[in-house]
Structure formats: C-alpha cells, structure tokens
Design a protein around this motif. Structure first.
Motif, PDB file in Angstrom:
ATOM      1  N   ASP A  53       3.647  -6.672  -8.421  1.00 19.72           N
ATOM      2  CA  ASP A  53       3.216  -5.402  -7.830  1.00 19.72           C
ATOM      3  C   ASP A  53       2.186  -5.705  -6.750  1.00 19.72           C
ATOM      4  O   ASP A  53       1.043  -6.042  -7.054  1.00 19.72           O
ATOM      5  CB  ASP A  53       2.629  -4.507  -8.927  1.00 19.72           C
ATOM      6  N   LEU A  54       2.625  -5.609  -5.482  1.00 17.42           N
ATOM      7  CA  LEU A  54       1.748  -5.927  -4.357  1.00 17.42           C
ATOM      8  C   LEU A  54       0.868  -4.735  -3.994  1.00 17.42           C
ATOM      9  O   LEU A  54       1.325  -3.598  -4.021  1.00 17.42           O
ATOM     10  CB  LEU A  54       2.580  -6.329  -3.138  1.00 17.42           C
ATOM     11  N   ALA A  55      -0.381  -5.016  -3.630  1.00 20.95           N
ATOM     12  CA  ALA A  55      -1.367  -3.963  -3.358  1.00 20.95           C
ATOM     13  C   ALA A  55      -1.404  -3.022  -4.558  1.00 20.95           C
ATOM     14  O   ALA A  55      -1.266  -1.811  -4.428  1.00 20.95           O
ATOM     15  CB  ALA A  55      -1.051  -3.219  -2.068  1.00 20.95           C
ATOM     16  N   CYS A  56      -1.616  -3.605  -5.727  1.00 22.91           N
ATOM     17  CA  CYS A  56      -1.474  -2.869  -6.996  1.00 22.91           C
ATOM     18  C   CYS A  56      -2.553  -1.830  -7.208  1.00 22.91           C
ATOM     19  O   CYS A  56      -2.404  -0.942  -8.056  1.00 22.91           O
ATOM     20  CB  CYS A  56      -1.433  -3.843  -8.165  1.00 22.91           C
ATOM     21  N   GLY A  57      -3.675  -1.931  -6.480  1.00 26.64           N
ATOM     22  CA  GLY A  57      -4.735  -0.954  -6.671  1.00 26.64           C
ATOM     23  C   GLY A  57      -5.223  -0.942  -8.109  1.00 26.64           C
ATOM     24  O   GLY A  57      -5.452  -2.001  -8.719  1.00 26.64           O
ATOM     25  N   SER A  58      -5.357   0.232  -8.678  1.00 22.89           N
ATOM     26  CA  SER A  58      -5.878   0.369 -10.035  1.00 22.89           C
ATOM     27  C   SER A  58      -4.805   0.228 -11.107  1.00 22.89           C
ATOM     28  O   SER A  58      -5.042   0.563 -12.266  1.00 22.89           O
ATOM     29  CB  SER A  58      -6.619   1.698 -10.182  1.00 22.89           C
ATOM     30  N   GLY A  59      -3.619  -0.262 -10.726  1.00 27.54           N
ATOM     31  CA  GLY A  59      -2.627  -0.663 -11.720  1.00 27.54           C
ATOM     32  C   GLY A  59      -1.642   0.384 -12.184  1.00 27.54           C
ATOM     33  O   GLY A  59      -0.965   0.182 -13.199  1.00 27.54           O
ATOM     34  N   ALA A  60      -1.508   1.489 -11.453  1.00 22.96           N
ATOM     35  CA  ALA A  60      -0.608   2.559 -11.901  1.00 22.96           C
ATOM     36  C   ALA A  60       0.844   2.097 -11.998  1.00 22.96           C
ATOM     37  O   ALA A  60       1.559   2.438 -12.948  1.00 22.96           O
ATOM     38  CB  ALA A  60      -0.703   3.759 -10.957  1.00 22.96           C
ATOM     39  N   VAL A  75      -1.204  -7.709  -7.838  1.00 25.13           N
ATOM     40  CA  VAL A  75      -1.876  -8.485  -6.794  1.00 25.13           C
ATOM     41  C   VAL A  75      -2.592  -7.531  -5.842  1.00 25.13           C
ATOM     42  O   VAL A  75      -1.993  -6.568  -5.341  1.00 25.13           O
ATOM     43  CB  VAL A  75      -0.866  -9.335  -5.997  1.00 25.13           C
ATOM     44  N   ASP A  76      -3.858  -7.784  -5.577  1.00 25.39           N
ATOM     45  CA  ASP A  76      -4.617  -6.954  -4.644  1.00 25.39           C
ATOM     46  C   ASP A  76      -5.786  -7.768  -4.120  1.00 25.39           C
ATOM     47  O   ASP A  76      -6.228  -8.732  -4.764  1.00 25.39           O
ATOM     48  CB  ASP A  76      -5.118  -5.680  -5.328  1.00 25.39           C
ATOM     49  N   LEU A  77      -6.291  -7.387  -2.949  1.00 26.67           N
ATOM     50  CA  LEU A  77      -7.468  -8.033  -2.379  1.00 26.67           C
ATOM     51  C   LEU A  77      -8.762  -7.332  -2.765  1.00 26.67           C
ATOM     52  O   LEU A  77      -9.847  -7.895  -2.600  1.00 26.67           O
ATOM     53  CB  LEU A  77      -7.357  -8.073  -0.849  1.00 26.67           C
ATOM     54  N   ALA A  96      -5.549 -11.818  -4.584  1.00 31.43           N
ATOM     55  CA  ALA A  96      -4.836 -12.738  -3.709  1.00 31.43           C
ATOM     56  C   ALA A  96      -4.280 -11.994  -2.512  1.00 31.43           C
ATOM     57  O   ALA A  96      -4.114 -10.771  -2.534  1.00 31.43           O
ATOM     58  CB  ALA A  96      -3.704 -13.438  -4.463  1.00 31.43           C
ATOM     59  N   ASP A  97      -3.982 -12.757  -1.471  1.00 26.20           N
ATOM     60  CA  ASP A  97      -3.379 -12.227  -0.255  1.00 26.20           C
ATOM     61  C   ASP A  97      -1.875 -12.103  -0.466  1.00 26.20           C
ATOM     62  O   ASP A  97      -1.208 -13.078  -0.841  1.00 26.20           O
ATOM     63  CB  ASP A  97      -3.684 -13.178   0.900  1.00 26.20           C
ATOM     64  N   ALA A  98      -1.327 -10.921  -0.217  1.00 26.77           N
ATOM     65  CA  ALA A  98       0.110 -10.710  -0.394  1.00 26.77           C
ATOM     66  C   ALA A  98       0.938 -11.553   0.564  1.00 26.77           C
ATOM     67  O   ALA A  98       2.141 -11.739   0.343  1.00 26.77           O
ATOM     68  CB  ALA A  98       0.448  -9.235  -0.191  1.00 26.77           C
ATOM     69  N   LEU A  99       0.333 -12.061   1.620  1.00 27.53           N
ATOM     70  CA  LEU A  99       1.045 -12.907   2.578  1.00 27.53           C
ATOM     71  C   LEU A  99       0.974 -14.384   2.212  1.00 27.53           C
ATOM     72  O   LEU A  99       1.549 -15.232   2.902  1.00 27.53           O
ATOM     73  CB  LEU A  99       0.479 -12.700   3.984  1.00 27.53           C
ATOM     74  N   ASN A 100       0.286 -14.691   1.123  1.00 29.48           N
ATOM     75  CA  ASN A 100       0.162 -16.084   0.668  1.00 29.48           C
ATOM     76  C   ASN A 100       0.044 -16.080  -0.853  1.00 29.48           C
ATOM     77  O   ASN A 100      -0.991 -16.422  -1.412  1.00 29.48           O
ATOM     78  CB  ASN A 100      -1.050 -16.749   1.321  1.00 29.48           C
ATOM     79  N   LEU A 101       1.122 -15.715  -1.506  1.00 28.13           N
ATOM     80  CA  LEU A 101       1.105 -15.538  -2.953  1.00 28.13           C
ATOM     81  C   LEU A 101       1.053 -16.886  -3.673  1.00 28.13           C
ATOM     82  O   LEU A 101       1.783 -17.813  -3.318  1.00 28.13           O
ATOM     83  CB  LEU A 101       2.347 -14.764  -3.397  1.00 28.13           C
ATOM     84  N   PRO A 102       0.231 -16.985  -4.712  1.00 24.20           N
ATOM     85  CA  PRO A 102       0.150 -18.231  -5.482  1.00 24.20           C
ATOM     86  C   PRO A 102       1.282 -18.325  -6.502  1.00 24.20           C
ATOM     87  O   PRO A 102       1.056 -18.484  -7.711  1.00 24.20           O
ATOM     88  CB  PRO A 102      -1.222 -18.109  -6.156  1.00 24.20           C
ATOM     89  N   LEU A 103       2.509 -18.220  -6.003  1.00 30.82           N
ATOM     90  CA  LEU A 103       3.701 -18.213  -6.856  1.00 30.82           C
ATOM     91  C   LEU A 103       4.723 -19.194  -6.301  1.00 30.82           C
ATOM     92  O   LEU A 103       4.811 -19.398  -5.081  1.00 30.82           O
ATOM     93  CB  LEU A 103       4.312 -16.808  -6.915  1.00 30.82           C
ATOM     94  N   ALA A 104       5.520 -19.748  -7.195  1.00 30.39           N
ATOM     95  CA  ALA A 104       6.544 -20.698  -6.793  1.00 30.39           C
ATOM     96  C   ALA A 104       7.702 -19.993  -6.103  1.00 30.39           C
ATOM     97  O   ALA A 104       7.922 -18.789  -6.279  1.00 30.39           O
ATOM     98  CB  ALA A 104       7.055 -21.454  -8.022  1.00 30.39           C
ATOM     99  N   ASP A 105       8.442 -20.746  -5.316  1.00 36.35           N
ATOM    100  CA  ASP A 105       9.649 -20.222  -4.676  1.00 36.35           C
ATOM    101  C   ASP A 105      10.625 -19.735  -5.744  1.00 36.35           C
ATOM    102  O   ASP A 105      10.761 -20.354  -6.814  1.00 36.35           O
ATOM    103  CB  ASP A 105      10.332 -21.309  -3.840  1.00 36.35           C
TER     104      ASP A 105
END
Length: 266
Positions: A53-60, A75-77, A96-105
């Motif tokens: 969930d990118l830019a998840c905010g408060s998790g809704a 994920v949110d900044l 984390a930055d949504a443009l550089n996710l700490p996730l594997a391919d």
C-alpha cells in the motif's frame, strides 16, 4: 503555482500538521454506503498474499485489505501518518520512498494506492518501480480524484467553495488518465481498467466544514480564504440543513504482463 514549487516540503508539513485527516474525510465520503477504500480493495484478488500500500497514510487501505493469510505492507514518507497507522492496524509499516522500495524484484502480488499516484512523482518512475516489485500477472490499482462523473447540480456547492478559496485544490501529478498513458510505455504494465464513481461527503456542522476544507491541498491559499470557504459552508447548513459535497473518483488498474515487453498495450 510558481515553477519549481517544493511539493515535497509542502506535503511533509501538511501531513505532519494534520496526520489522519485524509482518512477522516474519505472514511465519511460514501457511495451506496461504501467508501473509495472499499472500492479500491475490490480490485485486488483474494488470492493476493503480499500487497503493498503506497502512500498508506494512517493505514485505512491496509485495514480494508486485511485477510488472515495476507500481508499488507504500508509504505509512506510521513512518520506522523505511520505512527497513526501503527496504532490503528497490524502493519507492517515502513518509512520509505515509493520510488525506491526496499523490496526484491517480482516479490509482491499487488500494489495499491489511495490518492498516492497524484502525489508520487514522476509518474513514469512510479510505474517503473511498481513494475519492478510486482510478480508477472500482478496488478497495480490506485484511486485519484477527477471531475467526471459529477452531475451539474454537484458543481453548485463545489463552485461556492472554490469561489471563496479563489483557487482549486492542487496536486503534484495528473488526475486524468491522459496523464498516465505515456508514463506506462516501457514499464511492462498494461492498463486493464479506468472506472469512475461519485462519492459524497455531508457537511452538517462547523467541524465538518473545517474538516473538508482542511483536507484540501491548497498551497497558495491564505488562511483568510480558507476561513471564508468554511464560513460559507456553515452558513448554508444553518439555512438549508446538511450540505452534500460530491467528489468524483477514478479507479485505475494496470497489469504486469506475464511476458516481458517494452511497450504497454494501452
């Protein structure tokens, strides 16, 4: 809006000052008794076990997507938003930055974002990174505000608010599909849906008026103009009873093609 406006600084300050405000508004913005969070969640297959969930905010969205055998990574900044998300849901959540996710391919089944695609820029970089972490056949679904399909009568209230603000709500990125078509090319993602729905927020008190105006991104609008919009809404509720503000939303879904290709099929 001046060229070179620092959207990153504005958004960081906005969400530090008002954590949870987006969820507070969208959780009360309904169509047929359901929120746009529910609508977005329906785009995700029940078989998807790992969802980001990118830019998840408060998790809704994470709470909407929760299943016993599913992991939803928020994920949110904005650390202020993530603290709320952590208090309200199970997570996990990462800053984390949504443009550089700490996730594997090719490591996740689906990616979602409620309103995030209009703030995470540039769009091509966003689609490229989402395409990298998605498994083949996985989907990226996001919602964004739009104009259609508002009914002409819906514009009267919106126009009254905008007239007093003397500006429109703004976003760093596009809110219409034309803003995303070119960004898909070469990412391995293919558009499979562009749907629209109309939602409604009811203003019945001064607190409601403060909430809806306070949730808008208005980087060039003075507090005086914001107060004028709030007061106009409050005056209408006194004279007419609850006032309905209609908000049109898009649900855009793209698929990571099972066979690698350089150009998305649009």
């Amino acid at each position: 809006m001046k060229k070179g406006f620092d959207w990153g600084a504005y958004l960081a300050a906005f969400h530090a000052a008002r954590p949870g405000i987006t969820e507070e508004v969208l959780s009360r913005t309904l169509s047929g008794g359901h929120t746009s969070y529910r609508w977005l969640a329906r785009a995700v297959s029940p078989r998807a076990q790992v969802v980001v969930d990118l830019a998840c905010g408060s998790g809704a969205m994470g709470r909407e997507l929760a299943l016993a055998d599913r992991t939803v990574l928020g994920v949110d900044l904005a650390e202020s938003e993530l603290r709320l998300a952590d208090a309200r849901g199970d997570g996990p959540f990462i800053c984390a930055d949504a443009l550089n996710l700490p996730l594997a391919d090719a490591s996740v089944d689906a990616v979602v974002s409620s309103m995030g695609a209009v703030v995470i820029q540039p769009a091509r970089a966003l689609f490229t990174e989402v395409g990298r972490v998605l498994k083949p056949g996985g989907i990226f679904a996001f919602t964004a505000p739009t104009v259609l399909p508002l009914h002409p009568r819906d514009f009267a209230t919106s126009l009254g608010v905008v007239t007093r603000l003397r500006s429109l709500p703004r976003f760093p990125g596009p809110t219409e599909v034309t803003g995303y078509v070119d960004a898909l090319v070469g990412t391995g993602l293919r558009k499979v849906e562009d749907a629209r729905e109309r939602y409604h927020f009811e203003v019945s008190s001064p607190e409601d008026a403060e909430l809806i105006v306070g949730a808008l991104y208005l980087p060039t609008t003075s507090q005086k103009r914001r107060d004028a919009a709030v007061n106009w809404l409050v005056d209408r509720t006194i004279k007419e009873g609850p006032v309905r503000i209609s908000i049109a939303m898009r649900r855009f879904v793209v698929l990571k093609q099972p066979v690698a290709t350089r150009d998305a099929e649009l």
